[in-house]
Scaffold this motif. Structure first.
Motif, PDB file in Angstrom:
ATOM      1  N   TYR A 119      50.784  41.421  36.707  1.00 33.47           N
ATOM      2  CA  TYR A 119      49.771  41.650  37.747  1.00 33.47           C
ATOM      3  C   TYR A 119      50.321  41.250  39.121  1.00 33.47           C
ATOM      4  CZ  TYR A 119      46.037  42.568  34.346  1.00 33.47           C
ATOM      5  OH  TYR A 119      45.253  43.118  33.375  1.00 33.47           O
ATOM      6  N   GLN A 122      52.735  43.828  40.280  1.00 31.84           N
ATOM      7  CA  GLN A 122      52.035  45.066  40.622  1.00 31.84           C
ATOM      8  C   GLN A 122      51.136  44.887  41.853  1.00 31.84           C
ATOM      9  OE1 GLN A 122      50.020  45.993  36.886  1.00 31.84           O
ATOM     10  NE2 GLN A 122      51.612  47.473  36.333  1.00 31.84           N
ATOM     11  N   TYR A 123      51.266  43.733  42.505  1.00 32.87           N
ATOM     12  CA  TYR A 123      50.502  43.426  43.719  1.00 32.87           C
ATOM     13  C   TYR A 123      49.003  43.294  43.461  1.00 32.87           C
ATOM     14  CZ  TYR A 123      54.912  45.283  45.473  1.00 32.87           C
ATOM     15  OH  TYR A 123      56.249  45.533  45.669  1.00 32.87           O
ATOM     16  N   LYS A 124      48.627  43.017  42.238  1.00 33.10           N
ATOM     17  CA  LYS A 124      47.213  42.793  41.898  1.00 33.10           C
ATOM     18  C   LYS A 124      46.947  41.290  41.949  1.00 33.10           C
ATOM     19  CE  LYS A 124      47.146  46.895  38.913  1.00 33.10           C
ATOM     20  NZ  LYS A 124      46.968  47.402  37.523  1.00 33.10           N
ATOM     21  N   LEU A 127      43.411  39.803  40.792  1.00 28.55           N
ATOM     22  CA  LEU A 127      43.270  39.862  39.336  1.00 28.55           C
ATOM     23  C   LEU A 127      44.117  38.787  38.665  1.00 28.55           C
ATOM     24  CD1 LEU A 127      41.967  41.418  37.030  1.00 28.55           C
ATOM     25  CD2 LEU A 127      43.899  43.002  37.069  1.00 28.55           C
TER      26      LEU A 127
END
Length: 374
Positions: A119, A122-124, A127
């Motif tokens: 995460y 993935q630059y999340k 989250l």
């Protein structure tokens, strides 16, 4: 002889007990009936678990544990390979399947930690942060608390929350000592102290801690290299400061000595500039020492290299005009240098009329034998 006699007596006693109580016969019957090893009849849970398992298996009610374990292992392998290949979407899906199928607690924890890392990659960030905080209050994830704390620290770094980042790293070193996470945290503290704070002594202390925290850490070599770089930088700085002091005492009679010293000084200045620019990410400081090298009197040692380095730094600073002036000077004064060739090869706007080092290799003068033949 006495041990042999006692053994004979014991065997006779066991034989008499067996004739009366039939305990050995009962144990063998139970083992055959339950399909377990002889010693398993002494464990109530183990024996009944096997009986129930075989009963359900005959009716195809349960799946054999081996099939589930193999499925778990396959997904885990896919997840690891995909992660190494930076196929994060596939890796994420595989780790989620591992969590669904595994019965191994450590593998379930590791998969959750990897999901957090994905995460982040993935630059999340929201989250990842939410998932970390939920797991940190759940005792089922106690085995990966240190890894979760480290991931949270990295999220703070990405979000430019420097105080929270440093505080979290110090907390990991304190709360989870002698772990790979504390070793990595020590290295990251050293990086922050070196690059941002420019506190070399504190940085050395943090880098030295990496090996003592975890001998097998992946950051040991990097930490040792950093220690070597800092020590080299300090040595060059001290030598340069000493040279400055000596220069103030020089007179006109010491011109030859000064010419000799300028070569050594050029090496000092270039060494300091190179460390600042390429290793310590301090371009402004590097430019100061490069300028001193360029302006060094009666010496052209390392001048071409200095001009090239400054032009590269200026290009990074988007100062194209100033960089172009330096490149033109380099081509003019050092046309046969590799640096001139690199500039001409990368920028067609510069004239190709000037002979470079490659040209000299291609167009060498003919040998006496060739002249005779002609």
């Amino acid at each position: 002889q006495k041990f042999v006699e006692y053994n004979i007596i014991d065997v006779e006693l066991v034989d008499r007990l067996e004739d009366k109580m039939k305990l050995i016969e009962l144990a063998l019957t139970m083992a055959y009936d339950a399909k377990v090893n002889y010693e398993d009849v002494f464990y109530q849970v183990r024996m009944w678990d096997t009986i129930i398992y075989n009963y359900l298996k005959r009716r195809n009610i349960v799946i054999p544990p081996k099939e589930r374990s193999e499925k778990d292992q396959i997904y885990f392998r896919i997840a690891e390979l995909s992660f190494k290949q930076k196929d994060y979407s596939r890796s994420l899906s595989a780790y989620k399947e591992v969590i669904k199928n595994t019965q191994i607690k450590s593998r379930m924890q590791l998969s959750n930690l990897k999901i957090v890392q994905i995460y982040r990659l993935q630059y999340k960030y929201d989250l990842a942060s939410s998932l970390i905080k939920n797991m940190l209050i759940d005792e089922n994830y106690q085995g990966i608390y240190a890894g979760l704390e480290l991931e949270l620290a990295k999220l703070y770094q990405i979000q430019n929350k420097n105080d929270e980042y440093i505080s979290r790293l110090n907390g990991i070193v304190k709360d989870y000592p002698r772990t790979k996470e504390s070793a990595e945290s020590s290295f990251l503290l050293g990086e922050s102290t070196l690059i941002k704070s420019r506190e070399f002594d504190d940085a050395l202390r943090y880098y030295a801690m990496v090996r003592s925290e975890f001998r097998s850490s992946l950051f040991n070599k990097s930490a040792q290299l950093r220690i070597k770089e800092i020590n080299t930088f300090s040595k060059l700085k001290n030598e340069y400061d000493a040279w400055i002091s000596d220069t103030l005492l020089d007179t006109a009679k010491n011109i030859n000595k000064q010419l000799f010293n300028n070569k050594a000084t050029a090496k000092m200045l270039y060494g300091i500039a190179e460390l600042e620019a390429l290793h310590f990410s301090s371009m402004d400081s590097a430019l100061i020492y490069i300028d001193k090298l360029i302006n060094l009197k009666n010496n052209k040692h390392l001048l071409a290299k200095a001009l090239y380095m400054k032009s590269v730094i200026l290009d990074e600073f988007k100062q194209a005009e100033e960089a172009r002036v330096l490149k033109s000077r380099l081509i003019l004064e050092f046309p046969q240098s590799d640096y001139a060739f690199a500039i001409l090869n990368s920028d067609s706007s510069f004239s190709n009329d000037i002979k470079t080092s490659n040209d000299c290799l291609l167009y060498t003068s003919p040998s006496p034998r060739d002249r005779t033949r002609s």
